[in-house]
Design a protein around this motif. Structure first.
Motif, PDB file in Angstrom:
ATOM      1  N   UNK A 141      48.096  33.467  49.942  1.00  0.00           N
ATOM      2  CA  UNK A 141      48.508  34.851  49.711  1.00  0.00           C
ATOM      3  C   UNK A 141      49.373  34.978  48.459  1.00  0.00           C
ATOM      4  N   UNK A 142      50.316  34.087  48.306  1.00  0.00           N
ATOM      5  CA  UNK A 142      51.230  34.159  47.172  1.00  0.00           C
ATOM      6  C   UNK A 142      50.501  33.836  45.873  1.00  0.00           C
ATOM      7  N   UNK A 143      49.665  32.813  45.891  1.00  0.00           N
ATOM      8  CA  UNK A 143      48.962  32.396  44.684  1.00  0.00           C
ATOM      9  C   UNK A 143      48.036  33.508  44.175  1.00  0.00           C
ATOM     10  N   UNK A 144      47.382  34.212  45.085  1.00  0.00           N
ATOM     11  CA  UNK A 144      46.399  35.225  44.691  1.00  0.00           C
ATOM     12  C   UNK A 144      47.001  36.608  44.484  1.00  0.00           C
ATOM     13  N   UNK A 145      48.280  36.783  44.779  1.00  0.00           N
ATOM     14  CA  UNK A 145      48.875  38.117  44.663  1.00  0.00           C
ATOM     15  C   UNK A 145      48.999  38.530  43.204  1.00  0.00           C
ATOM     16  N   UNK A 146      48.513  39.713  42.900  1.00  0.00           N
ATOM     17  CA  UNK A 146      48.604  40.256  41.554  1.00  0.00           C
ATOM     18  C   UNK A 146      49.560  41.440  41.473  1.00  0.00           C
ATOM     19  N   UNK A 147      49.720  42.170  42.576  1.00  0.00           N
ATOM     20  CA  UNK A 147      50.491  43.406  42.537  1.00  0.00           C
ATOM     21  C   UNK A 147      51.965  43.159  42.229  1.00  0.00           C
ATOM     22  N   UNK A 148      52.615  42.277  42.975  1.00  0.00           N
ATOM     23  CA  UNK A 148      54.025  41.972  42.713  1.00  0.00           C
ATOM     24  C   UNK A 148      54.199  41.351  41.320  1.00  0.00           C
ATOM     25  N   UNK A 149      53.211  40.562  40.901  1.00  0.00           N
ATOM     26  CA  UNK A 149      53.281  39.940  39.586  1.00  0.00           C
ATOM     27  C   UNK A 149      53.245  40.991  38.486  1.00  0.00           C
ATOM     28  N   UNK A 150      52.392  41.988  38.632  1.00  0.00           N
ATOM     29  CA  UNK A 150      52.316  43.055  37.651  1.00  0.00           C
ATOM     30  C   UNK A 150      53.621  43.839  37.566  1.00  0.00           C
ATOM     31  N   UNK A 151      54.246  44.058  38.723  1.00  0.00           N
ATOM     32  CA  UNK A 151      55.468  44.848  38.758  1.00  0.00           C
ATOM     33  C   UNK A 151      56.645  44.082  38.172  1.00  0.00           C
ATOM     34  N   UNK A 152      56.751  42.789  38.487  1.00  0.00           N
ATOM     35  CA  UNK A 152      57.939  42.016  38.109  1.00  0.00           C
ATOM     36  C   UNK A 152      57.804  41.375  36.734  1.00  0.00           C
ATOM     37  N   UNK A 153      56.643  40.756  36.448  1.00  0.00           N
ATOM     38  CA  UNK A 153      56.455  40.076  35.164  1.00  0.00           C
ATOM     39  C   UNK A 153      55.845  41.009  34.120  1.00  0.00           C
ATOM     40  N   UNK A 154      54.933  41.858  34.540  1.00  0.00           N
ATOM     41  CA  UNK A 154      54.376  42.969  33.752  1.00  0.00           C
ATOM     42  C   UNK A 154      53.311  42.569  32.733  1.00  0.00           C
ATOM     43  N   UNK A 155      53.536  41.599  31.892  1.00  0.00           N
ATOM     44  CA  UNK A 155      52.615  41.337  30.785  1.00  0.00           C
ATOM     45  C   UNK A 155      52.172  39.882  30.750  1.00  0.00           C
ATOM     46  N   UNK A 156      50.907  39.689  30.389  1.00  0.00           N
ATOM     47  CA  UNK A 156      50.356  38.335  30.323  1.00  0.00           C
ATOM     48  C   UNK A 156      50.867  37.562  29.121  1.00  0.00           C
ATOM     49  N   UNK A 157      51.459  38.246  28.150  1.00  0.00           N
ATOM     50  CA  UNK A 157      52.008  37.562  26.982  1.00  0.00           C
ATOM     51  C   UNK A 157      53.378  36.951  27.246  1.00  0.00           C
ATOM     52  N   UNK A 158      53.957  37.240  28.411  1.00  0.00           N
ATOM     53  CA  UNK A 158      55.260  36.688  28.754  1.00  0.00           C
ATOM     54  C   UNK A 158      55.161  35.175  28.929  1.00  0.00           C
ATOM     55  N   UNK A 159      56.168  34.409  28.494  1.00  0.00           N
ATOM     56  CA  UNK A 159      56.140  32.952  28.708  1.00  0.00           C
ATOM     57  C   UNK A 159      56.079  32.573  30.181  1.00  0.00           C
ATOM     58  N   UNK A 160      56.525  33.469  31.068  1.00  0.00           N
ATOM     59  CA  UNK A 160      56.536  33.195  32.504  1.00  0.00           C
ATOM     60  C   UNK A 160      55.357  33.821  33.231  1.00  0.00           C
ATOM     61  N   UNK A 161      54.336  34.260  32.511  1.00  0.00           N
ATOM     62  CA  UNK A 161      53.201  34.926  33.139  1.00  0.00           C
ATOM     63  C   UNK A 161      52.457  33.979  34.073  1.00  0.00           C
ATOM     64  N   UNK A 162      52.249  34.350  35.339  1.00  0.00           N
ATOM     65  CA  UNK A 162      51.489  33.504  36.267  1.00  0.00           C
ATOM     66  C   UNK A 162      49.997  33.523  35.948  1.00  0.00           C
TER      67      UNK A 162
END
Length: 311
Positions: A242-263
């Motif tokens: 569940x955690x590995x596949x979650x995209x919604x919380x990732x979009x809200x908290x990290x926001x952008x794929x260009x971030x060094x911390x992007x999952x």
């Protein structure tokens, strides 16, 4: 070759008799249905896998489930997908592993407290009801308060300024926020799963330990925890997936794929997408590569998972 016939290969006699007695039409029909169901679920996976090895021309000229052929075979997309997603894989592991372990352990302790100790059932029912209610709160309902909590109230990036002074990008505050968020959201389901398992434990064994003077903490550490292995496997597999596949919380908290911390899920969402169109082979290769950690978890804990589900 008829039923009951023996075959001799190079002097060795092999028994190839097939005992078809007792096989009814219903059994044969059941096997056929199961094979069709397996094919129904496996064909999309096979189509995605063969697509990841096709060139752009082969994708257009061949059916989705057809192999690419010698002229249309390429491993380039897999190399590109690995290069693009490798950083995201590491970032995802940074929050998926601790969030899974912490939520499973806290859920186990909570379930133990709601099952084994003797206290008023009315109090226990209220606490259990509040915990179970957390399972039914949809992710979408908490997005606005979640954003306000991390951006306005906590501001973890500023609180950990001494860490960023060491050279670590402050974007990694999002990783810590994802850990805490997934732990909070995972505790209810973990508690429910462990409580169901603990209710099947022998009450006589627990009571004997209590009569021997064992405290609640010792009972959990010496008896309950060692017996919880199968359910830990179930919870770890479920939570990690569940955690590995979650995209919604990732979009809200990290926001952008260009971030060094992007999952990895955030990078995967934009992989192979450009103004020229969709690179389906690259997207399929990325999807299969991103799924490898969850597959590894299922392989590692497969036997314990089956035991925990059957308990």
């Amino acid at each position: 070759m008829s039923d009951g016939e023996l075959r001799t290969d190079g002097g060795a006699t092999t028994d190839v008799r097939w005992n078809l007695e007792g096989v009814t039409i219903e059994d044969a029909a059941l096997y056929i249905v199961l094979l069709l169901a397996a094919a129904f679920y496996l064909v999309p996976i096979e189509s995605g896998l063969v697509t990841s090895f096709k060139t752009g021309t082969a994708i257009v000229e061949t059916a989705p489930f057809a192999p690419p052929g010698a002229s249309g075979l390429t491993f380039e997309k897999w190399g590109s997908a690995i290069d693009a997603l490798l950083r995201g894989m590491g970032n995802s592991l940074l929050y998926a592993v601790p969030a899974t372990v912490i939520s499973a352990f806290v859920g186990s302790i909570t379930a133990y407290g709601l099952t084994i100790p003797t206290w008023k059932k009315s109090y226990k029912a209220v606490v259990l009801m509040l915990i179970i209610a957390g399972i039914f709160i949809p992710y979408q309902a908490v997005l606005v308060p979640l954003t306000q909590f991390w951006s306005q109230w906590v501001q973890l990036g500023e609180a950990l300024s001494f860490v960023w002074a060491l050279g670590i990008p402050n974007d990694y505050a999002g990783i810590i926020e994802l850990v805490i968020t997934h732990v909070a959201y995972g505790i209810p389901i973990c508690t429910l799963l462990f409580r169901t398992y603990y209710k099947t434990m022998s009450e006589e064994m627990i009571e004997s330990a209590r009569l021997d003077g064992a405290t609640l903490r010792r009972v959990y550490r010496r008896i309950v925890l060692p017996l919880s292995g199968p359910m830990f496997a179930v919870v770890l597999i479920y939570q990690f997936t569940q955690i590995w596949n979650d995209l919604l919380f990732t979009l809200v908290i990290v926001s952008t794929e260009s971030s060094p911390a992007a999952p990895v899920v955030l990078i995967l969402a934009g992989l192979g997408t450009s103004l020229e169109g969709q690179d389906f082979a690259l997207r399929m290769a990325g999807a299969f590569f991103a799924a490898l950690p969850t597959l590894a978890v299922y392989i590692l804990f497969g036997e314990e998972f089956a035991e925990g589900v059957a308990a």
